[in-house]
Write an enzyme that holds these catalytic residues in place. Sequence first.
Site, mmCIF file in Angstrom:
data_model
loop_
_atom_site.group_PDB
_atom_site.id
_atom_site.type_symbol
_atom_site.label_atom_id
_atom_site.label_comp_id
_atom_site.label_asym_id
_atom_site.label_seq_id
_atom_site.Cartn_x
_atom_site.Cartn_y
_atom_site.Cartn_z
ATOM 1 N N ASP A 65 -7.380 1.494 -4.305
ATOM 2 C CA ASP A 65 -6.621 1.442 -3.057
ATOM 3 C C ASP A 65 -7.554 1.451 -1.849
ATOM 4 O O ASP A 65 -7.411 0.642 -0.926
ATOM 5 C CB ASP A 65 -5.662 2.632 -3.005
ATOM 6 C CG ASP A 65 -4.808 2.634 -1.750
ATOM 7 O OD1 ASP A 65 -3.978 1.725 -1.604
ATOM 8 O OD2 ASP A 65 -4.971 3.542 -0.917
ATOM 9 N N ASP A 75 0.827 -1.204 0.000
ATOM 10 C CA ASP A 75 0.000 0.000 0.000
ATOM 11 C C ASP A 75 0.862 1.256 0.000
ATOM 12 O O ASP A 75 0.444 2.306 -0.498
ATOM 13 C CB ASP A 75 -0.922 -0.017 1.222
ATOM 14 C CG ASP A 75 -1.967 1.078 1.158
ATOM 15 O OD1 ASP A 75 -2.247 1.568 0.048
ATOM 16 O OD2 ASP A 75 -2.502 1.448 2.213
ATOM 17 N N GLY A 104 1.404 4.185 -3.814
ATOM 18 C CA GLY A 104 1.352 5.643 -3.764
ATOM 19 C C GLY A 104 2.660 6.282 -4.192
ATOM 20 O O GLY A 104 2.672 7.291 -4.912
ATOM 21 N N ARG A 118 3.165 8.808 -7.556
ATOM 22 C CA ARG A 118 3.750 10.156 -7.522
ATOM 23 C C ARG A 118 5.038 10.222 -8.331
ATOM 24 O O ARG A 118 5.291 11.207 -9.023
ATOM 25 C CB ARG A 118 4.006 10.566 -6.071
ATOM 26 C CG ARG A 118 2.729 10.795 -5.262
ATOM 27 C CD ARG A 118 3.038 11.313 -3.876
ATOM 28 N NE ARG A 118 3.720 10.318 -3.063
ATOM 29 C CZ ARG A 118 3.095 9.425 -2.299
ATOM 30 N NH1 ARG A 118 1.771 9.392 -2.268
ATOM 31 N NH2 ARG A 118 3.786 8.562 -1.571
ATOM 32 N N ASP A 126 -8.295 -1.684 0.828
ATOM 33 C CA ASP A 126 -8.093 -1.497 2.271
ATOM 34 C C ASP A 126 -9.345 -1.865 3.058
ATOM 35 O O ASP A 126 -9.290 -2.621 4.034
ATOM 36 C CB ASP A 126 -7.717 -0.042 2.568
ATOM 37 C CG ASP A 126 -6.329 0.307 2.081
ATOM 38 O OD1 ASP A 126 -5.527 -0.615 1.874
ATOM 39 O OD2 ASP A 126 -6.048 1.505 1.895
#
Length: 317
Positions: free
Chosen positions: A130, A109, A113, A117, A134
Site C-alpha cells: 500500500d 486505497d 484497508g 480489517r 502510494d
Amino acid sequence: MAPTTRSKQSTPERQNAGSSSSTSTAVKSQTLDGEKGLRVREGSRARQEDVVDPNYALGLANRSHENVYLFVPNVIGYIRVVTAAASLYIMPTHPKVCTFIYFISCILDVFDGMAARKLGQESKFGAVLDMVTDRCATACLLCFLSATYTNHSLLIMFLITLDFSSHYIHMYSSLVTGSSSHKAVTSDVSRILWYYYHNRNVLFTVCFANEVCFVCAYLAFYEKTPIHSSVLIKYLSHLLPVRQILYHTPAPLDYLLETLGNVTWAQLVFWLTAPVCALKQVINVVQFWKASKILVGVDLAERQAAREAAARAARGR
C-alpha cells in the site's frame, strides 16, 4: 488533550534503561515446530524480541497453504497498481481519462484497508504494498508535473524527495524500535503524527486532498475553459438572475467574482486544496525530523550499551 497510547515502539529512554541487561548483538536460534524459525535479537532494544529467521520465512512462504499474496486487500492492492500504471501511461494524451483512472486507484486505497480489517487479513506485505503504491504513483505524477511546469521543477523535485525520504526514514525507525506498524505512533512521540495516523478521517482527507491538488495542477495545463464559459455555468445563468445580482455587488466583490469566473475549474480546485497539500508537506517534515531523532536515540542507546559491555569485560579480566 489527546490521550497517550502505547504501542510496541520503544523510546530511547526505555532503551537506555534496558541496554545494560543485554549487550550481545549475537543472534541465537530457537526452535519453532521443530525448525529454526525464531531468532532472539539482543542488545539492539530494551527487551529481547523474537524475529523470524529469513531462511525460515522464505521456506514457509513457499510451502504454506495460506497464500498471503491472494488476500483480498492485497488483490485490491494489485488492482491499484494496474490502474495507477494505466493512468500514468495515458497521462500525456488523455488527461480526463487519466484523471478518472487515477482516482479509481486512490479510492481503492480506502477499500483495501477496510477489507483487511473486516476479513482479518492485515499483513505486513499488504501494508508495504500500500505504501509503495502510494509513493510511486504520487512520485510519477510529480515527475510529469516537473517536466510540464519547468519553472517549478526544483520545487516539485523537492516534494518528491521529501515524500520518499520522510516515509522511508519513518518506516525504518518503526522497524528498529519494534513498532507493529508505521502508523503506530504514540502521542508522546508526536501529537501531530498521532492525530494524523490514528484518525482515519483526517488521514484520508489530507491524503486525498493532497492528490487532488496535484491532479488539478496536471489538469490545469490542459483545461483552458474558464468557469464562466462552462456548460454548467451557462445553464445556471439562464435559471438565476446572475447578471442582476452582479450588477448590484460592491466593486471589490464584483472584481473577485469576475476573476473567479476567468479561472478554470482545475485552477479553482487546485487553490482550494493547496492549503491541505501544504499541511501534508508540514506533516512530512515533522515525520522526517521525529524519525531522525528516534534513530539518533537508538544509536546513543546502543553506543552506551557497547561502552558498558566493554567496561564489564575490562573489569572481568
